[in-house]
Design a protein around this motif. Structure first.
Motif, mmCIF file in Angstrom:
data_model
loop_
_atom_site.group_PDB
_atom_site.id
_atom_site.type_symbol
_atom_site.label_atom_id
_atom_site.label_comp_id
_atom_site.label_asym_id
_atom_site.label_seq_id
_atom_site.Cartn_x
_atom_site.Cartn_y
_atom_site.Cartn_z
ATOM 1 N N THR A 282 0.770 -1.311 -0.026
ATOM 2 C CA THR A 282 -0.060 0.105 0.254
ATOM 3 C C THR A 282 0.799 1.373 -0.015
ATOM 4 O O THR A 282 0.507 2.268 -0.894
ATOM 5 N N VAL A 283 1.874 1.354 0.969
ATOM 6 C CA VAL A 283 2.742 2.483 0.947
ATOM 7 C C VAL A 283 3.467 2.657 -0.421
ATOM 8 O O VAL A 283 3.557 3.859 -0.948
ATOM 9 N N ALA A 284 3.865 1.470 -1.018
ATOM 10 C CA ALA A 284 4.650 1.598 -2.266
ATOM 11 C C ALA A 284 3.917 2.139 -3.190
ATOM 12 O O ALA A 284 4.338 2.815 -4.128
ATOM 13 N N LYS A 299 7.995 -10.540 -4.270
ATOM 14 C CA LYS A 299 8.231 -11.809 -4.731
ATOM 15 C C LYS A 299 6.775 -12.431 -5.444
ATOM 16 O O LYS A 299 6.850 -13.574 -5.789
ATOM 17 N N GLN A 300 5.863 -11.521 -5.727
ATOM 18 C CA GLN A 300 4.750 -11.805 -6.222
ATOM 19 C C GLN A 300 4.923 -11.940 -7.739
ATOM 20 O O GLN A 300 5.597 -11.258 -8.442
ATOM 21 N N LYS A 301 3.951 -12.784 -8.374
ATOM 22 C CA LYS A 301 4.256 -13.306 -9.670
ATOM 23 C C LYS A 301 3.389 -12.297 -10.662
ATOM 24 O O LYS A 301 3.858 -12.183 -11.764
ATOM 25 N N MET A 305 -1.936 -9.695 -8.046
ATOM 26 C CA MET A 305 -1.785 -9.545 -6.731
ATOM 27 C C MET A 305 -1.137 -8.392 -6.063
ATOM 28 O O MET A 305 -1.631 -8.542 -4.783
ATOM 29 N N ILE A 306 -0.683 -7.506 -6.725
ATOM 30 C CA ILE A 306 -0.438 -6.225 -6.002
ATOM 31 C C ILE A 306 -1.738 -5.491 -5.956
ATOM 32 O O ILE A 306 -1.862 -5.069 -4.834
ATOM 33 N N GLU A 307 -2.508 -5.489 -6.917
ATOM 34 C CA GLU A 307 -3.988 -5.014 -6.872
ATOM 35 C C GLU A 307 -4.572 -5.687 -5.609
ATOM 36 O O GLU A 307 -5.339 -4.784 -4.801
ATOM 37 N N ARG A 308 -4.486 -7.129 -5.153
ATOM 38 C CA ARG A 308 -5.183 -7.648 -4.270
ATOM 39 C C ARG A 308 -4.597 -7.049 -2.767
ATOM 40 O O ARG A 308 -5.427 -6.950 -2.081
ATOM 41 N N TYR A 309 -3.217 -6.951 -2.739
ATOM 42 C CA TYR A 309 -2.564 -6.527 -1.549
ATOM 43 C C TYR A 309 -2.870 -5.364 -1.053
ATOM 44 O O TYR A 309 -2.983 -4.853 0.005
#
Length: 326
Positions: A282-284, A299-301, A305-309
């Motif tokens: 979120t901060v990134a 290390k997400q593929k 997954m970034i959207e989910r986190y």
């Protein structure tokens, strides 16, 4: 005559056929069937629950009928279990049948219809661990008693966990020898992770911060000085001290639950160990970092997954309507 160690290996496949392999592949086949250690532990608890259900209703446990699994999944839904939890139980049942060489009832289309209905009624969106802010993390660090080994350990755990976007399982698996200090950064050599089950080389870099109190690199160095050994678990439990004395680092590795306890003790009960990764992403994202840069650390593929986190669902803070130029 073949000895037991030389006997052929029989491997059940997803198509329910049995394939005979030479004895030399035995240990590899066993590792492939069992899966990761965390998965084994989760499946074991789920299967005990399923077995209890079958015994109570006098139903066959292995092999199980489609109607049995559907009834079990429905009962879990009626008890208020999350949809993701129900899917995990079903996956455990599928693995049980695969290991036993039985056709899996979980592949039946009828069960898929039932699960789809459960998902629609329960809602598929999982409750996500909230992300804390950098200000909240700094406040938590300021409140720690850094005159004690426990305070130094907890500071290092939280700052490293956040800056490295670590999962709790990765944090507790770290050893002192996995930590390499360089001029530019602290490099963590991951031996294995959720997305790296095969032990391929995988590193994370954690960088110095301008303020020493909140610097993850210095925090790990301070903890290593207290730990005082060149190898073994990086984050350990504390041995209980005598009355009036603070505990000293023990030999036992911290557990997954211990990481969760540390997060909640310092940041509050609303957060969990998973908040370390959620907060990093979120901060990134909020700081404008690219998906590629974020994935280098998490290390997400996939970008999905970034959207989910990322916890960017506050419509007042993250909304393009603020920048319309009106």
């Amino acid at each position: 005559m073949e000895t037991p160690s030389q006997l052929p290996v029989i491997i059940p496949t997803r198509s329910h056929s049995l394939v005979e392999m030479p004895a030399s592949v035995g240990r590899y086949a066993e590792a492939g069937l069992q899966g990761a250690a965390n998965t084994q532990r989760g499946y074991a608890a789920d299967l005990r629950s399923f077995e209890d259900y079958c015994q109570h209703h006098q139903l066959s446990y292995l092999p199980a009928d489609v109607s049995t699994v559907a009834g079990y999944a429905s009962q879990l839904a009626d008890r208020g279990k999350k949809f993701a939890t129900i899917r995990r139980h079903v996956a455990a049942i599928a693995k049980l049948h695969q290991l036993g060489g039985h056709p899996s009832p979980t592949a039946h289309e009828a069960l898929g219809v039932v699960l789809d209905g459960i998902g629609r009624l329960l809602g598929k969106r999982q409750r996500q661990a909230p992300a804390f802010s950098v200000a909240e993390l700094k406040q938590a660090v300021r409140a720690m008693d850094l005159a004690t080994p426990t305070g130094l350990r907890d500071r290092a755990l939280l700052l490293l966990g956040f800056a490295g976007a670590f999962r709790r399982s990765e944090l507790v698996a770290l050893n002192v020898e996995d930590v390499e200090l360089t001029r530019q950064a602290l490099v963590i050599h991951l031996q294995r992770s959720k997305t790296n089950q095969y032990g391929e080389a995988e590193d994370k870099a954690v960088f110095y911060s301008p303020t020493a109190d909140y610097c993850p690199v210095r925090a790990v160095q301070d903890w290593l000085a207290v730990l005082g050994r060149p190898s073994g678990p990086l984050f350990t439990r504390m041995n209980r001290g005598r009355a009036g004395e603070t505990g000293r680092p023990g030999q036992a590795r911290l557990s997954d639950q211990s990481v969760n306890d540390v997060v909640q003790r310092h940041l509050g009960p609303a957060y969990s160990a998973h908040s370390l990764r959620a907060a990093f992403v979120t901060v990134a994202v909020e700081a404008g970092q690219s998906n590629k840069a974020i994935k280098n650390q998490t290390k997400q593929k996939t970008d999905a997954m970034i959207e989910r986190y990322a916890r960017l669902d506050d419509v007042k803070r993250f909304n393009a309507a603020q920048h319309l130029g009106l």
